[in-house]
Write a protein that holds these residues in place. Structure first.
Motif, PDB file in Angstrom:
ATOM      1  N   VAL A 110       0.837  -1.201   0.000  1.00  0.00           N
ATOM      2  CA  VAL A 110       0.000   0.000   0.000  1.00  0.00           C
ATOM      3  C   VAL A 110       0.870   1.249   0.000  1.00  0.00           C
ATOM      4  O   VAL A 110       0.596   2.224  -0.715  1.00  0.00           O
ATOM      5  N   ARG A 111       1.928   1.224   0.800  1.00  0.00           N
ATOM      6  CA  ARG A 111       2.857   2.363   0.890  1.00  0.00           C
ATOM      7  C   ARG A 111       3.472   2.670  -0.473  1.00  0.00           C
ATOM      8  O   ARG A 111       3.537   3.827  -0.894  1.00  0.00           O
ATOM      9  N   GLU A 112       3.936   1.621  -1.165  1.00  0.00           N
ATOM     10  CA  GLU A 112       4.599   1.820  -2.454  1.00  0.00           C
ATOM     11  C   GLU A 112       3.614   2.314  -3.516  1.00  0.00           C
ATOM     12  O   GLU A 112       3.989   3.055  -4.427  1.00  0.00           O
ATOM     13  N   TYR A 113       2.361   1.914  -3.395  1.00  0.00           N
ATOM     14  CA  TYR A 113       1.359   2.326  -4.370  1.00  0.00           C
ATOM     15  C   TYR A 113       0.856   3.740  -4.095  1.00  0.00           C
ATOM     16  O   TYR A 113       0.709   4.552  -5.025  1.00  0.00           O
ATOM     17  N   LEU A 114       0.591   4.050  -2.827  1.00  0.00           N
ATOM     18  CA  LEU A 114      -0.030   5.331  -2.486  1.00  0.00           C
ATOM     19  C   LEU A 114       0.979   6.478  -2.364  1.00  0.00           C
ATOM     20  O   LEU A 114       0.621   7.641  -2.581  1.00  0.00           O
ATOM     21  N   GLY A 115       2.224   6.180  -2.001  1.00  0.00           N
ATOM     22  CA  GLY A 115       3.217   7.231  -1.833  1.00  0.00           C
ATOM     23  C   GLY A 115       3.358   8.132  -3.056  1.00  0.00           C
ATOM     24  O   GLY A 115       3.307   9.377  -2.930  1.00  0.00           O
ATOM     25  N   PRO A 116       3.553   7.577  -4.245  1.00  0.00           N
ATOM     26  CA  PRO A 116       3.650   8.419  -5.443  1.00  0.00           C
ATOM     27  C   PRO A 116       2.375   9.231  -5.691  1.00  0.00           C
ATOM     28  O   PRO A 116       2.450  10.379  -6.136  1.00  0.00           O
ATOM     29  N   TRP A 117       1.225   8.645  -5.398  1.00  0.00           N
ATOM     30  CA  TRP A 117      -0.043   9.376  -5.553  1.00  0.00           C
ATOM     31  C   TRP A 117      -0.070  10.583  -4.619  1.00  0.00           C
ATOM     32  O   TRP A 117      -0.470  11.683  -5.007  1.00  0.00           O
ATOM     33  N   ILE A 118       0.356  10.381  -3.382  1.00  0.00           N
ATOM     34  CA  ILE A 118       0.384  11.467  -2.399  1.00  0.00           C
ATOM     35  C   ILE A 118       1.281  12.595  -2.888  1.00  0.00           C
ATOM     36  O   ILE A 118       0.919  13.771  -2.838  1.00  0.00           O
ATOM     37  N   ALA A 119       2.488  12.237  -3.342  1.00  0.00           N
ATOM     38  CA  ALA A 119       3.438  13.251  -3.802  1.00  0.00           C
ATOM     39  C   ALA A 119       2.887  14.011  -5.007  1.00  0.00           C
ATOM     40  O   ALA A 119       3.013  15.238  -5.101  1.00  0.00           O
ATOM     41  N   GLU A 120       2.271  13.292  -5.920  1.00  0.00           N
ATOM     42  CA  GLU A 120       1.703  13.919  -7.122  1.00  0.00           C
ATOM     43  C   GLU A 120       0.597  14.906  -6.759  1.00  0.00           C
ATOM     44  O   GLU A 120       0.569  16.038  -7.250  1.00  0.00           O
ATOM     45  N   ARG A 121      -0.307  14.489  -5.865  1.00  0.00           N
ATOM     46  CA  ARG A 121      -1.410  15.368  -5.458  1.00  0.00           C
ATOM     47  C   ARG A 121      -0.900  16.562  -4.669  1.00  0.00           C
ATOM     48  O   ARG A 121      -1.391  17.668  -4.803  1.00  0.00           O
ATOM     49  N   ALA A 122       0.094  16.336  -3.818  1.00  0.00           N
ATOM     50  CA  ALA A 122       0.651  17.437  -3.037  1.00  0.00           C
ATOM     51  C   ALA A 122       1.268  18.486  -3.952  1.00  0.00           C
ATOM     52  O   ALA A 122       1.110  19.695  -3.734  1.00  0.00           O
ATOM     53  N   ALA A 123       1.962  18.032  -4.993  1.00  0.00           N
ATOM     54  CA  ALA A 123       2.569  18.965  -5.945  1.00  0.00           C
ATOM     55  C   ALA A 123       1.504  19.741  -6.706  1.00  0.00           C
ATOM     56  O   ALA A 123       1.662  20.935  -6.976  1.00  0.00           O
ATOM     57  N   ALA A 124       0.408  19.066  -7.044  1.00  0.00           N
ATOM     58  CA  ALA A 124      -0.641  19.708  -7.824  1.00  0.00           C
ATOM     59  C   ALA A 124      -1.506  20.648  -6.998  1.00  0.00           C
ATOM     60  O   ALA A 124      -2.000  21.658  -7.503  1.00  0.00           O
ATOM     61  N   ARG A 125      -1.667  20.350  -5.719  1.00  0.00           N
ATOM     62  CA  ARG A 125      -2.618  21.100  -4.901  1.00  0.00           C
ATOM     63  C   ARG A 125      -1.990  22.089  -3.929  1.00  0.00           C
ATOM     64  O   ARG A 125      -2.634  23.068  -3.542  1.00  0.00           O
ATOM     65  N   SER A 126      -0.768  21.834  -3.492  1.00  0.00           N
ATOM     66  CA  SER A 126      -0.224  22.650  -2.398  1.00  0.00           C
ATOM     67  C   SER A 126       1.249  22.985  -2.563  1.00  0.00           C
ATOM     68  O   SER A 126       1.959  23.154  -1.569  1.00  0.00           O
ATOM     69  N   ALA A 127       1.734  23.079  -3.801  1.00  0.00           N
ATOM     70  CA  ALA A 127       3.169  23.245  -4.045  1.00  0.00           C
ATOM     71  C   ALA A 127       3.790  24.389  -3.245  1.00  0.00           C
ATOM     72  O   ALA A 127       4.736  24.183  -2.474  1.00  0.00           O
ATOM     73  N   GLU A 128       3.270  25.589  -3.396  1.00  0.00           N
ATOM     74  CA  GLU A 128       3.884  26.748  -2.742  1.00  0.00           C
ATOM     75  C   GLU A 128       3.797  26.662  -1.219  1.00  0.00           C
ATOM     76  O   GLU A 128       4.745  27.018  -0.518  1.00  0.00           O
ATOM     77  N   GLY A 129       2.689  26.178  -0.717  1.00  0.00           N
ATOM     78  CA  GLY A 129       2.509  26.118   0.729  1.00  0.00           C
ATOM     79  C   GLY A 129       3.382  25.096   1.420  1.00  0.00           C
ATOM     80  O   GLY A 129       3.510  25.113   2.651  1.00  0.00           O
ATOM     81  N   LEU A 130       3.997  24.179   0.662  1.00  0.00           N
ATOM     82  CA  LEU A 130       4.806  23.122   1.263  1.00  0.00           C
ATOM     83  C   LEU A 130       6.284  23.462   1.331  1.00  0.00           C
ATOM     84  O   LEU A 130       7.063  22.695   1.905  1.00  0.00           O
TER      85      LEU A 130
END
Length: 241
Positions: A110-130
């Motif tokens: 689950v970690r290996e599958y969801l980790g890239p999804w998390i990073a992708e969404r974080a970049a798309a939704r909250s790049a500057e705030g992170l």
């Protein structure tokens, strides 16, 4: 600062945990009846209201079902349980002496599958705030003196990404998986830390904060891939013993 007195665990908490441990172990099996409140109270040395409270909590979490005339009936926890069961399923021997390899493998998948999804969404939704949170987390990763310290800092790094992904469900999944991973740190931290170089985290942070979602996904896969290989080898050795 407002502080409150520490409350001791209630008897109902203890009864709940003992019953849940038995349910996870499959005793009694799904479909069978739990002993009566009176019997449980006698065996556990507590009052019936205490037992009733514990049972009600197990009913609320889906592990038991109260049927008219049958009392509390055991459900199949693998069909009704949630992420809260992961820490309980992890331990495969008394007092946490050994972890269940199959549970750890499923968490890794689950970690290996969801980790890239998390990073992708974080970049798309909250790049500057992170930028700030990830920079601080990177500093802690770089300054870590031990594998355990590095992994705790890495968990904070991933927590920032989960917050940035802005998904309530993903946050709860992450919390559940974190509770499974943290007890393993003392055993696997050094090996995993060596497989997750700081430079890989820098590249991941740079991709996320620049808003490059596909690049962030690939960078996350690189970070997680090394740790997965190390932990898989650890599990293989454990099962071979």
């Amino acid at each position: 600062m407002e502080l409150m007195a520490i409350k001791r665990r209630s008897a109902a908490d203890e009864v709940h945990d003992q019953l849940l441990k038995q349910l996870v172990a499959g005793a009694p099996p799904p479909g069978s009846r739990l002993p009566s409140e009176r019997k449980l109270a006698e065996v556990l040395g507590v009052s019936r209201p205490v037992v009733r409270e514990a049972i009600q909590r197990l009913v609320a979490s889906g592990h038991l079902e109260v049927r008219q005339g049958d009392g509390a009936v055991v459900n199949d926890i693998m069909r009704t349980g949630g992420l809260d069961l992961l820490p309980h399923l992890l331990v495969d021997a008394p007092e946490g002496a050994m972890v269940n390899p199959s549970v750890v493998r499923s968490v890794l998948e689950v970690r290996e599958y969801l980790g890239p999804w998390i990073a992708e969404r974080a970049a798309a939704r909250s790049a500057e705030g992170l930028t700030g949170p990830l920079t601080r987390a990177l500093v802690d990763i770089e300054r870590a003196q031990t594998g355990a310290e590095q992994q705790l800092a890495a968990l904070t790094f991933w927590e920032c990404l989960v917050v940035g992904a802005d998904s309530i469900a993903m946050t709860l999944i992450f919390n559940g998986m974190r509770r499974v991973y943290e007890p393993m740190l003392a055993v696997v931290a050094d090996a995993v830390a060596a497989a997750e170089p700081v430079d890989a985290y820098r590249k991941l942070a740079a991709a996320v904060t620049s808003g490059a979602a596909p690049k962030a996904r690939r960078a996350a896969a690189v970070v997680l891939g090394g740790a997965t290989a190390v932990l898989t080898d650890f599990l293989d050795q454990m099962e071979a013993q």
